[in-house]
Design an enzyme around this catalytic site. Structure first.
Site, PDB file in Angstrom:
ATOM      1  CG  HIS A  18     -12.809 -13.610 -56.628  1.00  0.00           C
ATOM      2  ND1 HIS A  18     -11.940 -13.259 -57.355  1.00  0.00           N
ATOM      3  CD2 HIS A  18     -12.853 -12.711 -55.796  1.00  0.00           C
ATOM      4  CE1 HIS A  18     -11.781 -12.093 -57.598  1.00  0.00           C
ATOM      5  NE2 HIS A  18     -12.187 -11.516 -56.180  1.00  0.00           N
ATOM      6  CB  CYS A  19      -8.966 -15.180 -51.916  1.00  0.00           C
ATOM      7  SG  CYS A  19      -8.546 -14.548 -50.432  1.00  0.00           S
ATOM      8  N   PRO A  20     -11.274 -12.426 -51.878  1.00  0.00           N
ATOM      9  CG  PRO A  20     -12.782 -11.737 -50.071  1.00  0.00           C
ATOM     10  CD  PRO A  20     -12.228 -12.745 -51.030  1.00  0.00           C
TER      11      PRO A  20
END
Length: 299
Positions: free
Chosen positions: A156-158
């Protein structure tokens, strides 16, 4: 005594209270086709806004501090076109990575009726996620931020406020590539501009005052260097992950490989589309991946 083969229904966390398919509510009514995907996460939204701000800041410094005041019109036009094109492709890739469903498994589909409709054969099992009450396809993992199981979830990439998964990995790879390219381009232009200002009069090399010009250029240099290193490493990691057909989570957990091994070229085509074309570099070209829907596992 002869044993009758039975089907298996397994929970990923091995909790007995979740093993009954009746515990799941019926799946929600599907939304309209092509509905926009967006994760309402405060941290992710803030990071996405910061990403756009930093790109627009670089755009401002490149155009109004370095290129517009330049007397070399050919230099300004060529570099302006290249930088703006790369920035546009980077932001377009960012939007596609952020607003594309990464491969979310239908929520709440682990019902008795749906499991029976799979017509499992003896020796086959299905895995259920107790958190989103979904049947997990092979290589899917649950994301605590998206609150969904994601097919081939890498991480998951913010910065894109989304998971990187089966459906949007191409756009994430393009985003890291174009950010690395505009960062490198900006660093080169900052270096040339500093040399030009040292050789010429500082008051003539920019429309801003010399102290303001120096501060703006140093900030851009720091930003470009930081993101060049970060996105180059991320780009290389993603390409390696694609070529080996092993996601970041699978590498981290050292999961046993249960899927067929393919060549590196086939793995690249599976992410960027068939056949090879300029569409591989375009965030507007949706790859035709020909994905299967494997809910069943042989054990």
């Amino acid at each position: 005594m002869m044993l009758i083969p039975t089907h298996h229904f397994r929970d990923i966390e091995r909790k007995p209270e979740y093993l009954q398919p009746e515990k799941c509510a019926p799946p929600p009514f599907p939304g309209p086709a092509g509905a926009m995907w967006f994760i309402r996460d405060g941290c992710g939204i803030a990071c996405a806004i910061v990403t756009w701000f930093l790109v627009l800041y670089a755009e401002f410094v490149v155009l109004f501090v370095m290129l517009v005041p330049s007397r070399d019109y050919a230099y300004s036009i060529i570099n302006g076109i290249v930088f703006n094109l790369l920035a546009f492709l980077a932001l377009a890739s960012h939007c596609r990575a952020m607003l594309t469903d990464p491969g979310a498994v239908p929520k709440g589909n682990a019902t008795k009726e749906f499991i029976e409709s799979l017509q499992l054969k003896p020796g086959q099992v299905v895995y259920k996620c107790p958190k989103c009450c979904s049947i997990k396809p092979d290589r899917a993992h649950h994301c605590s931020v998206c609150k969904r199981c994601i097919r081939k979830m890498d991480h998951h990439c913010p910065w894109v406020n989304n998971c990187v998964g089966e459906n949007n990995q191409k756009y994430f790879v393009l985003f890291t590539m174009y950010i690395a390219l505009i960062s490198l381009h900006a660093l080169i232009m900052v270096g040339f501009h500093f040399l030009h200002c040292f050789e010429e009069d500082w008051t003539k090399c920019s429309s801003f005052s010399p102290p303001t010009t120096v501060i703006l250029l140093i900030l851009l240099c720091f930003e470009a260097l930081l993101f060049l290193i970060f996105t180059s490493v991320m780009f290389g990691t993603q390409v390696h992950s694609i070529c080996t057909d092993e996601t970041g989570i699978e590498q981290l957990k050292k999961e046993e490989r249960r899927w067929a091994k393919k060549t590196k070229w086939m793995n690249m085509k599976a992410v960027f589309g068939h056949p090879f074309s300029l569409g591989w570099a375009s965030p507007f070209a949706t790859p035709d991946q020909g994905k299967a829907d494997p809910y069943q596992y042989v054990v």
